[in-house]
Design a protein around this motif. Structure first.
Motif, short mmCIF file in Angstrom:
data_model
loop_
_atom_site.label_atom_id
_atom_site.label_comp_id
_atom_site.label_asym_id
_atom_site.label_seq_id
_atom_site.Cartn_x
_atom_site.Cartn_y
_atom_site.Cartn_z
N LYS A 91 0.94 -1.31 0.14
CA LYS A 91 -0.04 -0.02 0.05
C LYS A 91 0.89 1.21 -0.05
O LYS A 91 1.76 1.17 0.22
N TRP A 92 0.40 2.22 -0.54
CA TRP A 92 0.99 3.61 -0.53
C TRP A 92 0.17 4.74 0.26
O TRP A 92 -1.29 4.64 -0.03
N GLU A 93 0.72 5.35 1.35
CA GLU A 93 -0.08 6.53 1.88
C GLU A 93 0.37 7.95 1.13
O GLU A 93 1.45 8.05 1.04
N ILE A 94 -0.61 8.43 0.47
CA ILE A 94 -0.49 9.67 -0.35
C ILE A 94 -0.79 10.83 0.33
O ILE A 94 -1.96 11.02 1.08
N LEU A 119 -4.35 9.85 2.12
CA LEU A 119 -5.34 8.73 1.77
C LEU A 119 -4.24 7.52 1.43
O LEU A 119 -3.34 7.62 1.18
N THR A 120 -4.98 6.39 1.41
CA THR A 120 -4.04 5.01 1.14
C THR A 120 -4.72 4.56 -0.38
O THR A 120 -5.88 4.39 -0.53
N LEU A 121 -3.50 4.08 -1.10
CA LEU A 121 -4.01 3.56 -2.40
C LEU A 121 -3.23 2.24 -2.59
O LEU A 121 -1.98 2.42 -2.10
N LEU A 122 -3.52 1.47 -3.56
CA LEU A 122 -2.65 0.18 -3.94
C LEU A 122 -2.10 0.50 -5.09
O LEU A 122 -2.27 0.86 -6.06
N PRO A 123 -0.52 0.12 -4.82
CA PRO A 123 0.37 0.21 -5.93
C PRO A 123 -0.05 -0.82 -7.01
O PRO A 123 -0.61 -2.09 -6.69
N THR A 154 6.47 0.20 -10.98
CA THR A 154 5.38 0.68 -10.03
C THR A 154 4.47 1.67 -10.62
O THR A 154 5.20 2.77 -10.84
N GLN A 155 3.22 1.70 -10.48
CA GLN A 155 2.45 2.67 -10.80
C GLN A 155 1.39 2.90 -9.67
O GLN A 155 0.88 2.07 -8.97
N ILE A 156 1.34 4.30 -9.36
CA ILE A 156 0.24 4.75 -8.66
C ILE A 156 -0.82 5.55 -9.48
O ILE A 156 -0.36 6.35 -10.06
#
Length: 274
Positions: A91-94, A119-123, A154-156
């Motif tokens: 996960k990534w916190e943006i 916010l939290t998004l999945l790579p 990797t992409q967000i």
């Protein structure tokens, strides 16, 4: 001394409907290094998991929204923010951060209480390798876009939405109350048709445009599209023929072809309807 930068500066502007997004960042390159997490020997990669990252290199990345915006269903006021990220394996916190004074990621000076939005998004893992870190926009329409961050594989992807309909509603009301011209009526009708809203009103507006402004290929083309949306295919074909004839006179070959394609399609639909 002014010398070439290892991570050159970039500035991107993207219009979305009636809003504009501006991003200023520096673009580091992979150069064979492990980008996120740890290397195979256990040493930290270029961007270790769990550590704040400036979303680029050099100064902190800045993003500016010209109007209020919705980021992945979260409201954010218009303005300029520093972009940060906390990458993890799954996960990534943006972070959209209000303090613009930190150089780079701020590290010890970073205060989460100054976050405007987190916010939290999945790579996701992509096939093509992106050598130099890239911020781009895709899937753009009148109301939103995806902001993509790509580096290595990797992409967000960050969903961005603007309430363009609300902005247009205010603008339309203002224009209609201030001596509207044929062009005003046409532009309202075209917008309604593109958004597939207020179709009957759109028909009235484009017919008012023709009444005030006379016959033009683009007035009659939009009228034909609106009539087709109303399932009035015979009338749509007639309007498209007028548009095609006017486009031929002005050498607008593209609109001749568009009208021809529409006429053929609507003839088929008219037969089915009957």
């Amino acid at each position: 001394m002014n010398h070439p930068k290892a991570s050159p500066f970039a500035r991107i502007e993207q219009e979305v409907g009636l809003s504009k997004i501006t991003v200023e960042y520096s673009r580091p390159s992979a150069k064979g290094r492990t980008l996120f997490g740890n290397q195979l020997n256990g040493a930290p990669g270029l961007v270790p998991y769990g550590r704040i990252w400036r979303v680029g290199a050099n100064e902190s990345t800045k993003i500016t929204f010209s109007t209020n915006v919705i980021i992945d269903d979260n409201s954010l006021d218009k303005g300029t923010y520093a972009l940060y990220a906390f990458p993890y394996e799954n996960k990534w916190e943006i972070v959209f951060h209000k303090n613009l004074t930190h150089w780079g990621d701020g590290r010890k000076n970073y205060d989460p209480n100054e976050d405007a939005l987190r916010l939290t998004l999945l790579p996701t893992e992509v096939k093509d390798f992106q050598e130099s870190f890239l911020i781009s926009f895709d899937d753009i329409d009148h109301n939103g876009t995806l902001m993509n961050w790509n580096w290595g594989t990797t992409q967000i992807s960050i969903p961005i939405h603007f309430d363009t309909k609300a902005i247009m509603k205010v603008q339309i009301a203002d224009k209609l109350s201030n001596a509207p011209s044929a062009q005003t009526y046409y532009e309202i009708a075209r917008y309604y048709q593109e958004q597939n809203i207020h179709t009957n009103e759109a028909k009235g507006y484009v017919e008012r445009a023709i009444e005030l402004g006379g016959d033009t290929y683009y007035f009659h083309r939009v009228r034909s599209l609106i009539l087709a949306d109303l399932k009035m295919f015979d009338e749509a074909i007639t309007a498209a023929k007028i548009s095609m004839k006017l486009a031929e006179k002005e050498g607008k070959d593209e609109f001749v072809r568009l009208n021809q394609d529409n006429i053929a399609h609507w003839k088929a639909l008219s037969i089915i309807k009957k």
